[in-house]
Write a protein that holds these residues in place. Sequence first.
Motif, short mmCIF file in Angstrom:
data_model
loop_
_atom_site.label_atom_id
_atom_site.label_comp_id
_atom_site.label_asym_id
_atom_site.label_seq_id
_atom_site.Cartn_x
_atom_site.Cartn_y
_atom_site.Cartn_z
N LEU A 1 0.84 -1.20 0.00
CA LEU A 1 0.00 0.00 0.00
C LEU A 1 0.87 1.25 0.00
CD1 LEU A 1 -2.99 0.85 0.19
CD2 LEU A 1 -2.71 0.92 2.65
N PHE A 2 1.93 1.23 0.81
CA PHE A 2 2.86 2.36 0.84
C PHE A 2 3.54 2.55 -0.51
CE2 PHE A 2 7.24 3.84 1.46
CZ PHE A 2 6.98 5.12 1.93
N LEU A 3 4.01 1.45 -1.12
CA LEU A 3 4.66 1.55 -2.42
C LEU A 3 3.71 2.08 -3.49
CD1 LEU A 3 6.85 -1.68 -2.56
CD2 LEU A 3 7.61 0.68 -2.29
N LEU A 4 2.45 1.73 -3.36
CA LEU A 4 1.46 2.23 -4.31
C LEU A 4 1.33 3.75 -4.20
CD1 LEU A 4 -0.79 1.40 -6.34
CD2 LEU A 4 -2.32 1.50 -4.40
N PHE A 5 1.34 4.25 -2.97
CA PHE A 5 1.19 5.69 -2.77
C PHE A 5 2.45 6.48 -3.13
CE2 PHE A 5 -2.30 4.60 0.38
CZ PHE A 5 -3.30 4.92 -0.51
N VAL A 6 3.62 5.84 -3.16
CA VAL A 6 4.85 6.55 -3.54
C VAL A 6 5.23 6.26 -4.99
CG1 VAL A 6 5.76 6.76 -1.21
CG2 VAL A 6 6.38 4.77 -2.59
N ARG A 7 4.26 5.90 -5.81
CA ARG A 7 4.39 5.77 -7.26
C ARG A 7 5.19 4.56 -7.72
NH1 ARG A 7 3.19 10.92 -10.09
NH2 ARG A 7 2.44 12.31 -8.49
N TRP A 8 5.07 3.45 -7.03
CA TRP A 8 5.62 2.18 -7.49
C TRP A 8 4.47 1.18 -7.55
CZ3 TRP A 8 11.10 0.37 -6.22
CH2 TRP A 8 12.00 1.42 -6.39
N PRO A 9 3.54 1.33 -8.49
CA PRO A 9 2.33 0.52 -8.46
C PRO A 9 2.54 -0.97 -8.73
CG PRO A 9 2.34 1.90 -10.42
CD PRO A 9 3.52 2.31 -9.58
N VAL A 10 3.46 -1.34 -9.59
CA VAL A 10 3.64 -2.75 -9.92
C VAL A 10 4.16 -3.52 -8.71
CG1 VAL A 10 4.83 -4.38 -11.43
CG2 VAL A 10 3.98 -2.24 -12.35
N ALA A 11 5.22 -3.00 -8.09
CA ALA A 11 5.75 -3.66 -6.90
C ALA A 11 4.74 -3.63 -5.76
CB ALA A 11 7.05 -2.97 -6.46
N GLY A 12 3.99 -2.53 -5.65
CA GLY A 12 2.97 -2.43 -4.61
C GLY A 12 1.87 -3.45 -4.76
N ILE A 13 1.39 -3.65 -5.97
CA ILE A 13 0.32 -4.62 -6.21
C ILE A 13 0.81 -6.03 -5.96
CG2 ILE A 13 -1.05 -5.67 -8.06
CD1 ILE A 13 -2.32 -3.24 -6.86
N ILE A 14 2.04 -6.33 -6.36
CA ILE A 14 2.57 -7.68 -6.13
C ILE A 14 2.65 -7.96 -4.63
CG2 ILE A 14 4.64 -9.10 -6.35
CD1 ILE A 14 5.02 -7.78 -9.13
N LEU A 15 3.16 -6.99 -3.86
CA LEU A 15 3.24 -7.18 -2.41
C LEU A 15 1.85 -7.25 -1.77
CD1 LEU A 15 6.25 -4.98 -1.30
CD2 LEU A 15 5.99 -7.44 -1.06
N GLU A 16 0.93 -6.43 -2.24
CA GLU A 16 -0.43 -6.48 -1.69
C GLU A 16 -1.10 -7.81 -1.98
OE1 GLU A 16 -3.09 -3.37 -2.67
OE2 GLU A 16 -1.72 -1.82 -1.96
N LEU A 17 -0.94 -8.34 -3.17
CA LEU A 17 -1.54 -9.63 -3.49
C LEU A 17 -0.97 -10.74 -2.62
CD1 LEU A 17 -1.80 -9.50 -7.39
CD2 LEU A 17 -3.66 -9.47 -5.72
N TYR A 18 0.33 -10.73 -2.43
CA TYR A 18 0.95 -11.73 -1.56
C TYR A 18 0.43 -11.58 -0.13
CZ TYR A 18 4.34 -14.09 1.36
OH TYR A 18 4.91 -14.89 2.30
N GLY A 19 0.40 -10.36 0.38
CA GLY A 19 -0.09 -10.13 1.73
C GLY A 19 -1.55 -10.52 1.89
#
Length: 134
Positions: free
Chosen positions: A76-94
């Motif tokens: 979620l943090f990575l999504l808000f700091v403009r790294w959406p691909v890495a953010g979504i991958i981490l969110e899906l895993y979590g």
Amino acid sequence: MAYEISEIKKIGIGLVGFGILFSFLGVILFFDRGLLALGNIFFLTGVGLLLGWQSMWQLFTKKANIKGSVPFFLGLFLLFVRWPVAGIILELYGSFVLFSGYGAPIQAFLYQIPIIGWILQCPFQLFGLRRKRA
């Protein structure tokens, strides 16, 4: 009716659905940050209304669930700091780690839906690969 859903839980179900829809649209539209952020906000608000705020807090802060909570919130943090691909991958895993214990109740719920339940209860068949009986 033996089991009725309160109005708050109906709103929570709708918000979770909109959260999943907006997240899906955000991924389809080349990881649009606005849609992904809205999807996350709707999803978390819906889970909070479904479970209750205290139960949701306990879900994310339980020692056994830290393995799923940290990647989810880091995504979620990575999504808000403009790294959406890495953010979504981490969110899906979590999300998978956090909610993997709810597989059986979700399956039982899906079996009760008229058309979806019928499709899920049918065995998977490949139409072109059936054996001919002699």
